[in-house]
Design a protein around this motif. Structure first.
Motif, PDB file in Angstrom:
ATOM      1  N   ALA A   1      -8.922  12.053   4.735  1.00  0.00           N
ATOM      2  CA  ALA A   1      -9.006  11.378   3.477  1.00  0.00           C
ATOM      3  C   ALA A   1      -8.912  12.554   2.453  1.00  0.00           C
ATOM      4  O   ALA A   1      -8.548  12.309   1.474  1.00  0.00           O
ATOM      5  CB  ALA A   1     -10.608  11.189   3.370  1.00  0.00           C
ATOM      6  N   GLY A   2      -8.944  14.163   2.718  1.00  0.00           N
ATOM      7  CA  GLY A   2      -8.581  15.111   1.806  1.00  0.00           C
ATOM      8  C   GLY A   2      -7.049  14.801   1.462  1.00  0.00           C
ATOM      9  O   GLY A   2      -6.968  14.884   0.411  1.00  0.00           O
ATOM     10  N   VAL A   3      -6.352  14.589   2.427  1.00  0.00           N
ATOM     11  CA  VAL A   3      -5.075  14.431   2.371  1.00  0.00           C
ATOM     12  C   VAL A   3      -4.661  13.277   1.487  1.00  0.00           C
ATOM     13  O   VAL A   3      -3.756  13.210   0.547  1.00  0.00           O
ATOM     14  CB  VAL A   3      -4.208  14.777   3.301  1.00  0.00           C
TER      15      VAL A   3
ATOM     16  N   GLN B   1      -3.591  12.232  -2.969  1.00  0.00           N
ATOM     17  CA  GLN B   1      -2.013  12.237  -2.951  1.00  0.00           C
ATOM     18  C   GLN B   1      -1.706  11.958  -4.622  1.00  0.00           C
ATOM     19  O   GLN B   1      -2.248  10.986  -5.226  1.00  0.00           O
ATOM     20  CB  GLN B   1      -1.399  10.975  -1.953  1.00  0.00           C
ATOM     21  N   PRO B   2      -0.579  12.692  -5.033  1.00  0.00           N
ATOM     22  CA  PRO B   2       0.014  12.049  -6.275  1.00  0.00           C
ATOM     23  C   PRO B   2       0.490  10.924  -6.385  1.00  0.00           C
ATOM     24  O   PRO B   2       0.011  10.188  -7.674  1.00  0.00           O
ATOM     25  CB  PRO B   2       0.995  13.232  -6.532  1.00  0.00           C
ATOM     26  N   ASP B   3       0.902  10.191  -5.550  1.00  0.00           N
ATOM     27  CA  ASP B   3       1.312   8.714  -5.840  1.00  0.00           C
ATOM     28  C   ASP B   3      -0.157   7.707  -6.076  1.00  0.00           C
ATOM     29  O   ASP B   3       0.133   6.744  -6.626  1.00  0.00           O
ATOM     30  CB  ASP B   3       1.886   8.050  -4.564  1.00  0.00           C
ATOM     31  N   ALA B   4      -1.278   8.113  -5.635  1.00  0.00           N
ATOM     32  CA  ALA B   4      -2.394   7.428  -5.853  1.00  0.00           C
ATOM     33  C   ALA B   4      -2.931   7.555  -7.307  1.00  0.00           C
ATOM     34  O   ALA B   4      -3.830   6.611  -7.756  1.00  0.00           O
ATOM     35  CB  ALA B   4      -3.514   7.902  -4.890  1.00  0.00           C
TER      36      ALA B   4
ATOM     37  N   ASN C   1       0.957  -1.304  -0.024  1.00  0.00           N
ATOM     38  CA  ASN C   1      -0.114   0.061   0.016  1.00  0.00           C
ATOM     39  C   ASN C   1       0.946   1.223   0.036  1.00  0.00           C
ATOM     40  O   ASN C   1       2.154   1.106   0.400  1.00  0.00           O
ATOM     41  CB  ASN C   1      -0.873   0.041   1.358  1.00  0.00           C
ATOM     42  N   LEU C   2       0.460   2.228  -0.388  1.00  0.00           N
ATOM     43  CA  LEU C   2       1.291   3.584  -0.474  1.00  0.00           C
ATOM     44  C   LEU C   2       1.624   4.033   1.451  1.00  0.00           C
ATOM     45  O   LEU C   2       0.391   3.922   1.902  1.00  0.00           O
ATOM     46  CB  LEU C   2       0.380   4.700  -1.016  1.00  0.00           C
ATOM     47  N   PRO C   3       2.481   4.495   1.485  1.00  0.00           N
ATOM     48  CA  PRO C   3       2.820   4.658   2.885  1.00  0.00           C
ATOM     49  C   PRO C   3       1.699   5.749   3.501  1.00  0.00           C
ATOM     50  O   PRO C   3       1.519   5.706   4.604  1.00  0.00           O
ATOM     51  CB  PRO C   3       4.218   5.273   2.800  1.00  0.00           C
ATOM     52  N   LEU C   4       1.364   6.611   2.806  1.00  0.00           N
ATOM     53  CA  LEU C   4       0.429   7.577   3.346  1.00  0.00           C
ATOM     54  C   LEU C   4      -0.820   6.930   3.665  1.00  0.00           C
ATOM     55  O   LEU C   4      -1.464   7.304   4.670  1.00  0.00           O
ATOM     56  CB  LEU C   4       0.302   8.764   2.373  1.00  0.00           C
ATOM     57  N   SER C   5      -1.423   5.877   2.854  1.00  0.00           N
ATOM     58  CA  SER C   5      -2.502   5.237   3.315  1.00  0.00           C
ATOM     59  C   SER C   5      -2.565   4.514   4.234  1.00  0.00           C
ATOM     60  O   SER C   5      -3.139   4.605   5.429  1.00  0.00           O
ATOM     61  CB  SER C   5      -3.022   4.402   2.151  1.00  0.00           C
ATOM     62  N   ASN C   6      -1.171   3.889   4.651  1.00  0.00           N
ATOM     63  CA  ASN C   6      -1.053   3.245   5.798  1.00  0.00           C
ATOM     64  C   ASN C   6      -0.727   3.916   7.176  1.00  0.00           C
ATOM     65  O   ASN C   6      -1.204   3.421   7.989  1.00  0.00           O
ATOM     66  CB  ASN C   6       0.437   2.286   5.511  1.00  0.00           C
ATOM     67  N   PHE C   7      -0.282   5.227   7.011  1.00  0.00           N
ATOM     68  CA  PHE C   7      -0.142   6.180   8.115  1.00  0.00           C
ATOM     69  C   PHE C   7      -1.524   6.377   8.348  1.00  0.00           C
ATOM     70  O   PHE C   7      -1.811   6.479   9.721  1.00  0.00           O
ATOM     71  CB  PHE C   7       0.810   7.134   7.519  1.00  0.00           C
TER      72      PHE C   7
END
Ligand code: 1HE
Length: 268
Positions: free
Chosen positions: A239-241, A245-248, A208-214
């Motif tokens: 969820a806004g952030v 996210q560009p990586d998504a 998963n993308l690290p920001l999602s896991n965060f």
């Protein structure tokens, strides 16, 4: 990212695997991985650094036949601590375990043998627990003339509910096998090695993308502490952030052009 100097860890053994998965192993099997002050400081150290060091998932394990026997009772006895001393000890446990629960890095605990007292407090600070057939859970503090000090009143109660938690403390009740999963003490029970299965789950999470896991491994816990109104508000902000996210974008594009995997039921 920060570097983690694994040579400074003595009571934990730390391995950096492929895919950003790290294995953190309590490494005092002769003492059944009892949690002494040094081990707690090493947990604070590792889990304070991990979120900023590119660690994508952690498998938390114990070496030998037992995951963890809880508070080092011999150290506690020998040190003959004052109430203030022990309050500060507990605050360090909370520092470590809060870093784990709220740090944003997925932690999968691999459990075998005794997961008792402070060992259960440690395991319940992980996000996912995998047990093997030998694993068993208990809170023996009552019998030892003690009380929980590492967050069991919060985290174990969250897992099994107040009545079961109080019963475990009053009567020393032991839960094991499928019943432990049914109650929520672990999410998985495996016939083989809990470590192997925990590794498999950690590798999945690490994709998963690290920001999602965060968000998953931090926001959910924070939101439990808020009113429903405030949690919904905080969820919108997170969820806004995360969801922009560009990586998504590449993952969303793959869904839109039908190259991404679909969600299907498990095959028999
Ligand atoms: C320990 C500890 C420990 C083992 N502190 N040294 N926790 C408990 O009450 C659990 C206490 N431990 C046990 O019930 C058993 O040791 C086990 C079920 C975990 C393992 O049994 P076994 O037969 O394999 O080992 P053992 O012979 O009991 O212990 C082997 C060694 O580990 C021995 O040391 P040695 O130097 O004589 O070889 C034990 O002293 C040592 N050992 N467990 C210190 N816990 C923030 S508050 C948290 C509150 C709590 O966690 S209360 C603790 C609850």
């Amino acid at each position: 990212p920060l570097q983690i100097d694994i040579s400074r860890f003595k009571n934990l053994s730390i391995e950096d695997h492929d895919d950003g998965v790290w294995v953190v192993t309590l490494n005092r099997p002769k003492k059944r991985n009892a949690l002494d002050t040094d081990t707690i400081e090493e947990l604070v150290d590792f889990f304070s650094t991990a979120p900023r060091a590119g660690v994508r998932a952690v498998v938390l394990a114990g070496s030998g036949d037992h995951f963890c026997a809880g508070l080092d009772l011999v150290e506690h006895h020998n040190d003959d601590r004052s109430p203030a001393d022990f309050m500060h000890i507990c605050l360090r446990w909370h520092e470590a375990f809060n870093k784990m629960e709220y740090g944003g890095v997925p932690i999968i605990a691999a459990l075998q043998g005794a997961v008792v007292g402070g060992g259960l407090e440690l395991a319940s600070s992980a996000h996912v627990r995998v047990m093997d057939q030998t694993a068993y859970f208990a809170l023996p503090e009552g019998q030892r003339g003690l009380f929980t000090g590492g967050g069991a009143t919060i985290r174990v109660t969250d897992l099994v509910g107040k009545a079961r938690m109080v019963d475990m403390m009053l009567t020393g009740r032991v839960y094991q096998g499928q019943e432990a999963v049914d109650l929520g003490l672990a999410q998985y029970i495996v016939d083989g090695s809990s470590l192997d299965y925990a590794m498999e789950l950690a590798r999945k999470a690490a994709q998963n993308l690290p920001l999602s896991n965060f968000a998953i491994c931090s926001a959910v816990s924070h939101m439990q502490n808020m009113s429903a109104m405030d949690a919904a508000y905080a969820e919108s902000v997170v969820a806004g952030v995360v969801n922009t996210q560009p990586d998504a974008r590449a993952r969303l594009a793959a869904f839109a052009d039908k190259s991404a995997a679909r969600v299907r039921p498990n095959s028999e």
